[in-house]
Design an enzyme around this catalytic site. Structure first.
Site, PDB file in Angstrom:
ATOM      1  N   HIS A  20       0.784  -1.231  -0.054  1.00  0.00           N
ATOM      2  CA  HIS A  20      -0.049  -0.002  -0.007  1.00  0.00           C
ATOM      3  C   HIS A  20       0.820   1.139  -0.034  1.00  0.00           C
ATOM      4  O   HIS A  20       1.785   1.114   0.684  1.00  0.00           O
ATOM      5  CB  HIS A  20      -0.893   0.047   1.109  1.00  0.00           C
ATOM      6  CG  HIS A  20      -1.960  -1.007   1.061  1.00  0.00           C
ATOM      7  ND1 HIS A  20      -2.784  -1.499   2.193  1.00  0.00           N
ATOM      8  CD2 HIS A  20      -2.796  -1.633  -0.255  1.00  0.00           C
ATOM      9  CE1 HIS A  20      -3.654  -2.651   1.793  1.00  0.00           C
ATOM     10  NE2 HIS A  20      -3.725  -2.431   0.236  1.00  0.00           N
TER      11      HIS A  20
ATOM     12  N   ASP B  56       0.579   4.065   1.285  1.00  0.00           N
ATOM     13  CA  ASP B  56       0.794   4.895   2.657  1.00  0.00           C
ATOM     14  C   ASP B  56       1.952   4.177   3.475  1.00  0.00           C
ATOM     15  O   ASP B  56       2.006   4.436   4.518  1.00  0.00           O
ATOM     16  CB  ASP B  56      -0.579   5.044   3.491  1.00  0.00           C
ATOM     17  CG  ASP B  56      -0.942   3.521   3.877  1.00  0.00           C
ATOM     18  OD1 ASP B  56      -1.113   2.742   3.125  1.00  0.00           O
ATOM     19  OD2 ASP B  56      -1.494   3.574   5.157  1.00  0.00           O
ATOM     20  N   HIS B  57       2.418   3.107   2.894  1.00  0.00           N
ATOM     21  CA  HIS B  57       3.791   2.411   3.640  1.00  0.00           C
ATOM     22  C   HIS B  57       5.030   2.539   2.582  1.00  0.00           C
ATOM     23  O   HIS B  57       6.020   2.496   3.283  1.00  0.00           O
ATOM     24  CB  HIS B  57       3.344   0.661   3.795  1.00  0.00           C
ATOM     25  CG  HIS B  57       2.251   0.916   4.881  1.00  0.00           C
ATOM     26  ND1 HIS B  57       2.463   0.507   6.128  1.00  0.00           N
ATOM     27  CD2 HIS B  57       0.911   1.124   4.669  1.00  0.00           C
ATOM     28  CE1 HIS B  57       1.260   0.697   6.723  1.00  0.00           C
ATOM     29  NE2 HIS B  57       0.264   1.031   5.951  1.00  0.00           N
TER      30      HIS B  57
ATOM     31  N   HIS C 161      -4.600  -8.550   5.730  1.00  0.00           N
ATOM     32  CA  HIS C 161      -4.820  -7.418   5.280  1.00  0.00           C
ATOM     33  C   HIS C 161      -4.625  -7.282   3.682  1.00  0.00           C
ATOM     34  O   HIS C 161      -5.359  -6.947   2.928  1.00  0.00           O
ATOM     35  CB  HIS C 161      -4.041  -6.315   5.750  1.00  0.00           C
ATOM     36  CG  HIS C 161      -4.007  -5.029   5.725  1.00  0.00           C
ATOM     37  ND1 HIS C 161      -5.224  -4.180   5.555  1.00  0.00           N
ATOM     38  CD2 HIS C 161      -3.140  -4.387   5.042  1.00  0.00           C
ATOM     39  CE1 HIS C 161      -4.996  -3.085   5.094  1.00  0.00           C
ATOM     40  NE2 HIS C 161      -3.407  -3.064   4.693  1.00  0.00           N
TER      41      HIS C 161
ATOM     42  N   HIS D 144      -0.310   2.083  12.213  1.00  0.00           N
ATOM     43  CA  HIS D 144      -1.254   3.175  12.204  1.00  0.00           C
ATOM     44  C   HIS D 144      -1.634   3.676  13.831  1.00  0.00           C
ATOM     45  O   HIS D 144      -1.625   2.812  14.570  1.00  0.00           O
ATOM     46  CB  HIS D 144      -2.566   3.012  11.520  1.00  0.00           C
ATOM     47  CG  HIS D 144      -2.465   2.890  10.036  1.00  0.00           C
ATOM     48  ND1 HIS D 144      -2.738   4.208   9.255  1.00  0.00           N
ATOM     49  CD2 HIS D 144      -2.089   2.053   9.360  1.00  0.00           C
ATOM     50  CE1 HIS D 144      -2.616   3.764   8.003  1.00  0.00           C
ATOM     51  NE2 HIS D 144      -1.950   2.419   7.978  1.00  0.00           N
TER      52      HIS D 144
HETATM   53 FE    FE Z   1      -1.907   1.277   5.898  1.00  0.00          FE
HETATM   54 ZN    ZN Z   2      -2.312  -1.117   4.536  1.00  0.00          ZN
END
Ligand code: FE
Ligand code: ZN
Length: 242
Positions: A58, A60-61, A114, A171
């Protein structure tokens, strides 16, 4: 000889993590999605960066990975299974592989749920678990690609680690996770105590992580779920919880 893990708040609610091996001084960063923030943090810590550890694909990583690599010339480690959708990897790893951070050895744990290719890293020296979007404090990641069965077995792997293991997640979701957790397990006194602690920490503007495996095993309804079906039911409920 030990690994010290420090959370670095980035983007709106993500944590990148700085890991330092105290015996060699080697430094790694986990999921450097904001290149500028990570570069500034590494400079503050002495300007050394040996390794980037990626947990899953992802944005955001992984977003800042190439820029951070170019700045420090460090190596990038990520899941072999997801190499096709990660930045170029210097070391592509699978379950049971090891990653060297100076003198410290991290073990790769396959933790799908996930995403299909989500991996975690466990450093026994220092008791550091990097679990990104698989296990959150008082929660777990959304099942975006994987099944409840996969998430259940991923969380089971974590539950076998020593209780004092530090849970370094991806997070700052703990406060809203606490609200949901209390709605499904209102009489759990460990959860009530953790929720109060979380409220205080957030009011002081402090991170609620790392937590510990023992704390999650006492208070987190997702890692406490006794089978995959129960975990799936909880996750579906949380998806629509307001
Ligand atoms: Fe994330
Ligand atoms: Zn993620």
């Amino acid at each position: 000889m030990s690994v010290i893990a420090t959370p670095l708040p980035i983007l709106s609610d993500n944590y990148a993590w700085l890991l330092r091996d105290t015996s060699s001084g080697a430094v790694a960063v986990v999921d450097p999605a904001d290149a500028r923030a990570v570069i500034e943090a590494v400079k503050r810590e002495g300007g050394r960066l040996d390794l980037i550890l990626l947990t899953h694909h992802h944005d955001d990583h992984i977003a800042g990975t190439d820029e951070v690599r170019a700045r420090f010339g460090c190596k990038v480690v990520g899941a072999a299974a997801d190499a096709y959708r990660l930045p170029p990897l210097d070391q592509a790893v699978r379950e049971g592989d090891t990653v060297a951070l100076g003198q410290a050895i991290g073990r790769v744990i396959d933790t799908p749920g996930h995403t299909r290719g989500h991996i975690s890293y466990y450093f026994p020296d220092g008791g550091v678990l990097i679990c990104a979007d698989t296990l959150f404090s008082l929660g777990c990641g959304k099942l975006l690609e994987g099944t409840a069965e996969e998430m259940f077995s991923s969380l089971q792997k974590f539950s076998l680690l020593p209780g004092e293991t530090l849970v370094c997640c991806g997070h700052e979701y703990t406060e809203s996770n606490a609200r949901f957790a209390l709605s499904v397990d209102p009489d759990n006194t460990a959860l009530q105590a953790r929720a109060a602690e979380v409220k205080r920490l957030r009011a002081e503007g402090k991170p609620t992580v790392p937590s510990t495996i023992a704390s999650e095993l006492a208070a987190n309804p997702f890692i406490r779920a006794t089978d995959a079906e129960m975990l799936g039911r909880l996750r579906a409920k949380k998806d629509v919880f307001r």
